[in-house]
Design a protein around this motif. Sequence first.
Motif, PDB file in Angstrom:
ATOM      1  N   MET A  18      29.489   9.471  46.325  1.00 44.00           N
ATOM      2  CA  MET A  18      29.796  10.822  45.856  1.00 44.00           C
ATOM      3  C   MET A  18      31.211  11.168  46.348  1.00 44.00           C
ATOM      4  SD  MET A  18      26.981  11.123  44.300  1.00 44.00           S
ATOM      5  CE  MET A  18      27.129  12.778  43.636  1.00 44.00           C
ATOM      6  N   THR A  19      32.189  11.217  45.442  1.00 40.33           N
ATOM      7  CA  THR A  19      33.585  11.371  45.824  1.00 40.33           C
ATOM      8  C   THR A  19      34.087  12.807  45.689  1.00 40.33           C
ATOM      9  OG1 THR A  19      34.479  10.965  43.617  1.00 40.33           O
ATOM     10  CG2 THR A  19      34.049   9.011  44.999  1.00 40.33           C
ATOM     11  N   VAL A  20      35.199  13.088  46.340  1.00 37.73           N
ATOM     12  CA  VAL A  20      35.845  14.400  46.249  1.00 37.73           C
ATOM     13  C   VAL A  20      36.265  14.675  44.808  1.00 37.73           C
ATOM     14  CG1 VAL A  20      37.854  15.756  46.982  1.00 37.73           C
ATOM     15  CG2 VAL A  20      36.605  14.394  48.657  1.00 37.73           C
ATOM     16  N   ALA A  53      27.506  17.482  48.551  1.00 42.74           N
ATOM     17  CA  ALA A  53      27.494  17.073  47.143  1.00 42.74           C
ATOM     18  C   ALA A  53      26.507  17.957  46.386  1.00 42.74           C
ATOM     19  CB  ALA A  53      27.096  15.607  47.018  1.00 42.74           C
ATOM     20  N   PHE A  54      26.871  18.328  45.178  1.00 45.89           N
ATOM     21  CA  PHE A  54      25.984  19.146  44.356  1.00 45.89           C
ATOM     22  C   PHE A  54      24.656  18.422  44.178  1.00 45.89           C
ATOM     23  CE2 PHE A  54      30.163  20.666  42.970  1.00 45.89           C
ATOM     24  CZ  PHE A  54      29.980  22.032  43.074  1.00 45.89           C
ATOM     25  N   GLU A  91      29.299  10.099  51.026  1.00 45.75           N
ATOM     26  CA  GLU A  91      28.142   9.222  51.244  1.00 45.75           C
ATOM     27  C   GLU A  91      27.782   8.501  49.947  1.00 45.75           C
ATOM     28  OE1 GLU A  91      25.546  10.977  54.858  1.00 45.75           O
ATOM     29  OE2 GLU A  91      25.303  12.100  52.987  1.00 45.75           O
ATOM     30  N   SER A  92      27.156   7.341  50.111  1.00 51.62           N
ATOM     31  CA  SER A  92      26.696   6.562  48.960  1.00 51.62           C
ATOM     32  C   SER A  92      25.210   6.789  48.747  1.00 51.62           C
ATOM     33  CB  SER A  92      26.962   5.068  49.179  1.00 51.62           C
ATOM     34  OG  SER A  92      28.349   4.827  49.200  1.00 51.62           O
ATOM     35  N   THR A 112      13.729   8.392  42.616  1.00 53.11           N
ATOM     36  CA  THR A 112      14.113   8.566  44.014  1.00 53.11           C
ATOM     37  C   THR A 112      15.614   8.350  44.145  1.00 53.11           C
ATOM     38  OG1 THR A 112      13.665   6.250  44.526  1.00 53.11           O
ATOM     39  CG2 THR A 112      11.902   7.816  45.002  1.00 53.11           C
ATOM     40  N   CYS A 113      16.192   9.044  45.105  1.00 51.89           N
ATOM     41  CA  CYS A 113      17.578   8.820  45.500  1.00 51.89           C
ATOM     42  C   CYS A 113      17.573   8.674  47.012  1.00 51.89           C
ATOM     43  CB  CYS A 113      18.485   9.981  45.097  1.00 51.89           C
ATOM     44  SG  CYS A 113      18.655  10.206  43.307  1.00 51.89           S
ATOM     45  N   THR A 114      18.180   7.605  47.485  1.00 51.99           N
ATOM     46  CA  THR A 114      18.221   7.341  48.921  1.00 51.99           C
ATOM     47  C   THR A 114      19.661   7.118  49.351  1.00 51.99           C
ATOM     48  OG1 THR A 114      17.862   4.984  48.531  1.00 51.99           O
ATOM     49  CG2 THR A 114      15.906   6.311  49.005  1.00 51.99           C
ATOM     50  N   LEU A 115      19.940   7.450  50.617  1.00 52.30           N
ATOM     51  CA  LEU A 115      21.262   7.178  51.153  1.00 52.30           C
ATOM     52  C   LEU A 115      21.395   5.689  51.389  1.00 52.30           C
ATOM     53  CD1 LEU A 115      21.808  10.054  53.745  1.00 52.30           C
ATOM     54  CD2 LEU A 115      22.703   9.861  51.417  1.00 52.30           C
TER      55      LEU A 115
END
Length: 135
Positions: A18-20, A53-54, A91-92, A112-115
Amino acid sequence: MAHAPLKPGAAFAFRKTMTVAEQAMFTGISGNLGGLYVDAVRARKVGAANMVAFELAVGGLASTCLSQLGGPTRRIGSIALNFAAPVIVGESVEARAEIVSVDGDDAVCRVTCTLSPSGATVVDGTATLVPFAKG
């Protein structure tokens, strides 16, 4: 138009940082100017390491997985997501969708979304894939 068969157990995963720059684009798309999302100083004041991050941008990564599972003739008919923890810009995240059941041309998927690399779950929920056009 014929729809490719969907099978329980089929899964697809997608990883993205998640980038700027993407945070700025999503700000423009959503119009959300909340301090947690657009102001690193404000975010740090509440304990975040950087801007948050949104949530819908993070959850939206799952749409890539759902699109791959559903193919070109299906769309998301419904989606319900729970946001267990914030994601910090930089973070990814690995998004994953798996078909858990099929009813005709519709498929219910677990999302699911995981770090990455920690594996901590930040989003979980369900989505239903439906034909773009019935018939």
